[in-house]
Design a protein around this motif. Sequence first.
Motif, PDB file in Angstrom:
ATOM      1  N   MET A 115      42.866  71.960  15.449  1.00  6.71           N
ATOM      2  CA  MET A 115      44.410  71.822  15.130  1.00  6.71           C
ATOM      3  C   MET A 115      44.586  72.352  14.172  1.00  6.71           C
ATOM      4  O   MET A 115      43.911  72.376  13.148  1.00  6.71           O
ATOM      5  CB  MET A 115      44.980  70.411  15.754  1.00  6.71           C
ATOM      6  N   GLN A 116      45.802  72.884  13.910  1.00  8.04           N
ATOM      7  CA  GLN A 116      46.358  73.076  12.334  1.00  8.04           C
ATOM      8  C   GLN A 116      47.384  72.405  12.195  1.00  8.04           C
ATOM      9  O   GLN A 116      48.401  72.031  12.838  1.00  8.04           O
ATOM     10  CB  GLN A 116      46.766  74.729  12.636  1.00  8.04           C
ATOM     11  N   GLU A 137      49.531  71.673  22.752  1.00 12.82           N
ATOM     12  CA  GLU A 137      50.478  70.398  22.317  1.00 12.82           C
ATOM     13  C   GLU A 137      50.928  70.704  20.773  1.00 12.82           C
ATOM     14  O   GLU A 137      50.527  71.350  20.035  1.00 12.82           O
ATOM     15  CB  GLU A 137      49.725  69.196  22.724  1.00 12.82           C
ATOM     16  N   GLU A 138      52.237  70.192  20.770  1.00 13.37           N
ATOM     17  CA  GLU A 138      52.778  70.222  19.405  1.00 13.37           C
ATOM     18  C   GLU A 138      53.104  68.868  18.871  1.00 13.37           C
ATOM     19  O   GLU A 138      53.691  68.097  20.004  1.00 13.37           O
ATOM     20  CB  GLU A 138      53.877  71.318  19.183  1.00 13.37           C
ATOM     21  N   TRP A 139      53.200  68.428  17.761  1.00 14.05           N
ATOM     22  CA  TRP A 139      53.660  67.261  17.232  1.00 14.05           C
ATOM     23  C   TRP A 139      54.248  67.627  15.815  1.00 14.05           C
ATOM     24  O   TRP A 139      53.765  68.376  15.120  1.00 14.05           O
ATOM     25  CB  TRP A 139      52.562  66.212  17.079  1.00 14.05           C
ATOM     26  N   ASP A 167      54.297  69.076  25.273  1.00 12.62           N
ATOM     27  CA  ASP A 167      53.445  70.030  25.929  1.00 12.62           C
ATOM     28  C   ASP A 167      54.306  71.331  25.684  1.00 12.62           C
ATOM     29  O   ASP A 167      55.401  71.672  26.024  1.00 12.62           O
ATOM     30  CB  ASP A 167      53.408  69.895  27.280  1.00 12.62           C
ATOM     31  N   SER A 168      53.320  72.444  24.961  1.00 13.72           N
ATOM     32  CA  SER A 168      53.952  73.660  24.433  1.00 13.72           C
ATOM     33  C   SER A 168      54.346  74.384  25.500  1.00 13.72           C
ATOM     34  O   SER A 168      54.943  75.752  25.205  1.00 13.72           O
ATOM     35  CB  SER A 168      53.065  74.455  23.410  1.00 13.72           C
ATOM     36  N   LEU A 184      59.574  69.525   7.561  1.00 22.69           N
ATOM     37  CA  LEU A 184      58.869  68.466   8.720  1.00 22.69           C
ATOM     38  C   LEU A 184      57.546  68.760   8.709  1.00 22.69           C
ATOM     39  O   LEU A 184      57.111  69.742   7.882  1.00 22.69           O
ATOM     40  CB  LEU A 184      59.359  69.000  10.224  1.00 22.69           C
ATOM     41  N   LEU A 185      56.506  67.665   9.206  1.00 19.87           N
ATOM     42  CA  LEU A 185      55.245  67.993   9.266  1.00 19.87           C
ATOM     43  C   LEU A 185      54.843  68.390  10.809  1.00 19.87           C
ATOM     44  O   LEU A 185      55.706  68.042  11.840  1.00 19.87           O
ATOM     45  CB  LEU A 185      54.410  66.665   9.207  1.00 19.87           C
ATOM     46  N   PHE A 186      54.113  69.464  10.966  1.00 16.81           N
ATOM     47  CA  PHE A 186      54.156  70.055  12.433  1.00 16.81           C
ATOM     48  C   PHE A 186      52.431  70.145  12.265  1.00 16.81           C
ATOM     49  O   PHE A 186      51.678  70.847  11.555  1.00 16.81           O
ATOM     50  CB  PHE A 186      54.844  71.433  12.008  1.00 16.81           C
ATOM     51  N   VAL A 187      51.995  69.813  13.705  1.00 20.39           N
ATOM     52  CA  VAL A 187      50.624  69.858  13.960  1.00 20.39           C
ATOM     53  C   VAL A 187      50.715  70.508  15.356  1.00 20.39           C
ATOM     54  O   VAL A 187      51.363  70.224  16.254  1.00 20.39           O
ATOM     55  CB  VAL A 187      49.804  68.311  14.016  1.00 20.39           C
ATOM     56  N   HIS A 188      49.697  71.515  15.583  1.00 22.69           N
ATOM     57  CA  HIS A 188      49.670  72.300  16.705  1.00 22.69           C
ATOM     58  C   HIS A 188      48.247  72.314  17.335  1.00 22.69           C
ATOM     59  O   HIS A 188      47.399  72.677  15.995  1.00 22.69           O
ATOM     60  CB  HIS A 188      50.549  73.371  16.964  1.00 22.69           C
TER      61      HIS A 188
END
Length: 209
Positions: A115-116, A137-139, A167-168, A184-188
């Motif tokens: 994940m990034q 997925e994204e958070w 769900d992306s 924002l913090l973004f994780v995918h």
Amino acid sequence: MSDTAAEQPTGEPADELPSVAPRLRELRRRTGLTLETAARRVGLSPAHLSRLETNQRQPSLPMLLALARMYGTTVSDLLGEAAPERDPVIRAARAEPSAAGGWTYWTVGGAGRAMQALRVHVPQRAQGDLVRVHPGEEWLYVLKGRLRLTLGETVHLLDPGDAAHFDSLTPHRIAAATRGGTELLFVHTLLQSGAAELCLGDAAPRRGL
């Protein structure tokens, strides 16, 4: 991303980003994808992807994310940034800002992971019309400002401290809802194979992140 949206200028000089053209060509050829197949999977026209591979255009950050996902790599790798040593701690002093398509972002995760993680600043009206659809997925977690997150037909307004995990493959759009922009913090998640099929579905907008 529609071809019309993809052709819109980012408002930044092309020389502000390192050239990703050689790396894009290398990754596509390594995975054995034709220009047409790679372009279809990431939601671009073959002509637009060709311009990216020949350094005639620079990709926006959402486009870089889509390309990184497809090739199973990271934005940092596409930009030719040296991978740091495998250290579980990412110090603030090592997180250099980069800019793409009006967004400013800092890589705050380790290289070579599944994940990034990014810290992102989204100015108001920057790419707010781009609908994204892709596997994974994204958070995200709002740090400052208000975020407008559109998931399918539903619009959510997120304030600092609010988070979203989705769900992306759900058509989604991220935009700042405050004049000063949103941080924002973004994780995918990253696709681990460039040959993986992108099952977007016939009804999904042909737009990529």
